[in-house]
Design an enzyme around this catalytic site. Structure first.
Site, short mmCIF file in Angstrom:
data_model
loop_
_atom_site.label_atom_id
_atom_site.label_comp_id
_atom_site.label_asym_id
_atom_site.label_seq_id
_atom_site.Cartn_x
_atom_site.Cartn_y
_atom_site.Cartn_z
N SER A 45 0.85 -1.20 0.00
CA SER A 45 0.00 0.00 0.00
C SER A 45 0.88 1.25 0.00
CB SER A 45 -0.85 -0.02 1.26
OG SER A 45 -1.34 1.26 1.56
N SER A 46 0.34 2.35 -0.49
CA SER A 46 1.12 3.59 -0.52
C SER A 46 1.40 4.15 0.87
CB SER A 46 0.41 4.66 -1.37
OG SER A 46 -0.88 4.89 -0.86
N CYS A 47 0.70 3.63 1.89
CA CYS A 47 0.93 4.15 3.26
C CYS A 47 2.26 3.66 3.85
CB CYS A 47 -0.22 3.80 4.18
SG CYS A 47 -0.34 2.06 4.52
N TYR A 98 -0.65 -0.91 10.16
CA TYR A 98 -0.85 -1.52 8.83
C TYR A 98 0.40 -1.34 7.97
CZ TYR A 98 -3.12 -2.24 4.27
OH TYR A 98 -3.47 -2.69 3.02
N LYS A 146 2.92 -4.11 6.22
CA LYS A 146 3.18 -4.14 4.78
C LYS A 146 4.69 -4.00 4.49
CE LYS A 146 -0.92 -4.88 3.15
NZ LYS A 146 -1.20 -6.13 2.42
N HIS A 162 -12.93 3.08 3.09
CA HIS A 162 -12.11 4.18 2.57
C HIS A 162 -13.01 5.33 2.11
CE1 HIS A 162 -9.26 0.74 2.08
NE2 HIS A 162 -8.45 1.64 2.61
O1 GFB Z 1 -9.60 6.70 2.38
P1 GFB Z 1 -9.22 7.06 3.76
O2 GFB Z 1 -10.03 6.48 4.86
O3 GFB Z 1 -7.74 6.66 4.07
O4 GFB Z 1 -9.31 8.66 3.93
P2 GFB Z 1 -6.25 7.22 3.86
C1 GFB Z 1 -8.72 9.55 3.03
C2 GFB Z 1 -9.10 10.97 3.41
O5 GFB Z 1 -10.50 11.18 3.18
C3 GFB Z 1 -8.85 11.36 4.86
C4 GFB Z 1 -11.09 11.80 4.30
O6 GFB Z 1 -8.36 12.69 4.91
C5 GFB Z 1 -10.25 11.28 5.47
O7 GFB Z 1 -10.42 12.11 6.61
N1 GFB Z 1 -12.52 11.48 4.36
C6 GFB Z 1 -13.53 12.36 4.16
C7 GFB Z 1 -13.09 10.28 4.62
N2 GFB Z 1 -14.72 11.79 4.35
C8 GFB Z 1 -14.48 10.48 4.61
C9 GFB Z 1 -15.33 9.37 4.88
O8 GFB Z 1 -16.55 9.46 4.91
N3 GFB Z 1 -14.72 8.16 5.09
C10 GFB Z 1 -13.35 8.02 5.06
N4 GFB Z 1 -12.83 6.81 5.26
N5 GFB Z 1 -12.52 9.08 4.85
C11 GFB Z 1 -5.80 4.73 4.32
C12 GFB Z 1 -4.92 4.01 5.29
O9 GFB Z 1 -5.45 6.04 4.46
O10 GFB Z 1 -5.57 4.40 2.97
C13 GFB Z 1 -4.71 2.62 4.95
O11 GFB Z 1 -5.43 4.21 6.60
C14 GFB Z 1 -4.45 2.38 3.49
O12 GFB Z 1 -3.67 2.12 5.71
C15 GFB Z 1 -5.45 3.10 2.64
O13 GFB Z 1 -3.14 2.78 3.15
C16 GFB Z 1 -5.18 2.96 1.16
O14 GFB Z 1 -5.94 7.39 2.42
O15 GFB Z 1 -5.99 8.40 4.71
#
Ligand code: GFB
Length: 309
Positions: free
Chosen positions: A108-110, A137, A141, A180
């Protein structure tokens, strides 16, 4: 891989594994093996050892993982670390024991440092501190990448690692808390439209930037690299294009046809400010994505609606 090669897709029910499975079927591979998690618990060392010693696959796509969005990663920190380490330890080690010809590990890119220069080049791995919300996580990875390289160095195994950017597509998880951002916003905007709500709440500030790749494009890239790439070190897979979460929300709002407003919930974390993949290595190898974000959003929205029925 020959068309009759025995290929195990670990995680074939998930968004990524199912896309890889479909791709292999489409390419005419006839000897695909899968096992659902109720029949094979990949966290269980003995079960994995038994399964691989009986099946003896020639090729393995390791797409099984515990995944989720920013809040899930931060809430279930122990589960994300333990389950991912267990799954990958078992599958990678037993693939070595059972003479698998080639294995692909999906990361993953994280894995890249939170404040790494952008776009993220493969060599930035382990050059700085990780984003705290997904550190467990990411640590798992990173261990997987290092394991593939170590088994190559010590035992000569052809195990490769790929690092996809943020993904979306068919069979995504639309859970409001654990998913996500992209699937969560599809659901939120769709529900808001259907209930004539006046606003949709976006987590965080809306300023973080993210890159999104359709899972079928990822599967295509995985297939391409499985056929052509035999080196140590990771390879990024992405589009090389990103946008702010606010712009993503506006695009989803348009695709779904919601007329209300956006509001931002600052009690929720932003996560990494930006994680744009440098895809120059992948492009030089000869692969580029096909599905742009707007087209992919329409496909994902159709998939969401079909799953609701
Ligand atoms: O996709 P996401 O949950 O993960 O959130 P990451 C990306 C951004 O979208 C963050 C915002 O800044 C969230 O605060 N966001 C806005 C939301 N509204 C929402 C919502 O309703 N739901 C969610 N989930 N986010 C993950 C990692 O990071 O990405 C994992 O935690 C993994 O480890 C994955 O790498 C691909 O992109 O921040």
């Amino acid at each position: 891989m020959e068309k009759n090669s025995k290929i195990y897709v670990a995680g074939h029910r998930g968004m990524v594994g199912s896309a890889i499975y479909r791709k292999l079927q489409k390419e005419g591979f006839t000897n695909l093996i899968t096992k659902t998690s109720d029949k094979l618990d990949l966290r269980n060392q003995q079960e994995v050892a038994d399964f691989l010693s009986v099946e003896k696959p020639e090729y393995v796509f390791l797409a099984a993982a515990k995944v989720g969005g920013i809040v899930a990663n931060n809430t279930y920190r122990a589960d994300f670390l333990y389950e991912n380490l267990a799954i990958q330890n078992n599958v990678i080690h037993q693939s070595y024991v059972n003479g698998v010809k080639k294995l692909m590990f999906l990361g993953s890119s994280c894995i890249y440092p939170k404040l790494a220069p952008q776009p993220l080049k493969e060599e930035y791995l382990l050059t700085g501190l990780l984003e705290d919300t997904n550190e467990p996580y990411a640590i798992a990875k990173i261990a997987g990448i290092k394991m593939c390289d170590a088994y190559r160095a010590q035992y000569g195994c052809n195990f490769i690692s790929v690092m996809p950017t943020n993904l979306y597509g068919y069979n995504d998880n639309y859970h409001l808390q654990n998913s996500h951002v992209l699937p969560a916003l599809i659901r939120k905007f769709d529900e808001a439209k259907k209930t004539n709500a006046t606003e949709v709440v976006i987590w965080g500030s809306g300023t973080p930037m993210r890159e999104f790749l359709f899972a079928d494009d990822l599967a295509d890239a995985c297939y391409f690299l499985m056929q052509t790439y035999n080196e140590p070190n990771l390879t990024n897979i992405g589009t090389g294009v990103d946008l702010t979460i606010k712009d993503l929300a506006l695009l989803i709002k348009e695709v779904i046809g919601f007329n209300g407003d956006l509001t931002f919930d600052s009690s929720k974390p932003d996560g990494t400010p930006r994680k744009l993949m440098d895809v120059s290595k992948l492009h030089a190898l000869g692969w580029k994505h096909q599905i742009d974000l707007k087209e992919g959003l329409k496909l994902a929205y159709q998939d969401y609606l079909s799953r609701e029925e």
